[in-house]
Design a protein around this motif. Structure first.
Motif, PDB file in Angstrom:
ATOM      1  N   GLU A  66       1.782   0.858   9.164  1.00 24.51           N
ATOM      2  CA  GLU A  66       1.449   2.122   8.521  1.00 24.51           C
ATOM      3  C   GLU A  66       1.780   2.044   7.035  1.00 24.51           C
ATOM      4  N   ARG A  67       0.900   2.560   6.232  1.00 25.99           N
ATOM      5  CA  ARG A  67       1.105   2.545   4.796  1.00 25.99           C
ATOM      6  C   ARG A  67       1.532   3.935   4.376  1.00 25.99           C
ATOM      7  N   LYS A  68       2.527   3.979   3.576  1.00 27.77           N
ATOM      8  CA  LYS A  68       3.030   5.269   3.078  1.00 27.77           C
ATOM      9  C   LYS A  68       2.951   5.272   1.559  1.00 27.77           C
ATOM     10  N   ALA A  69       2.724   6.433   1.026  1.00 26.69           N
ATOM     11  CA  ALA A  69       2.641   6.569  -0.423  1.00 26.69           C
ATOM     12  C   ALA A  69       3.986   6.297  -1.047  1.00 26.69           C
TER      13      ALA A  69
END
Length: 70
Positions: A66-69
């Protein structure tokens, strides 16, 4: 040849470009037809063209982190 004496340099350049394009097109079409005359027609064509197939990529969300800001 009074025509070339009355033309400006730009007009002479345009005439030269048109002549060059027509000459190249004529030579290209002549080469195409001459090449067809001398090509051997007894060479068998492949029944099916060779197709390179890549394996299908399974794209699931579990594989990606998962990519998070920031």
């Amino acid at each position: 040849m009074e025509l070339f004496q009355t033309l400006t340099d730009d007009q002479k350049a345009l005439v030269g470009c048109v002549v060059a394009l027509l000459t190249c097109g004529t030579l290209m079409s002549l080469s195409y037809y001459v090449g067809q005359m001398f090509r051997k027609n007894d060479t068998p064509e492949p029944a099916e063209p060779h197709i390179l197939r890549f394996p299908n990529r399974v794209d699931t969300h579990e594989e990606r982190p998962e990519r998070k800001a920031a």
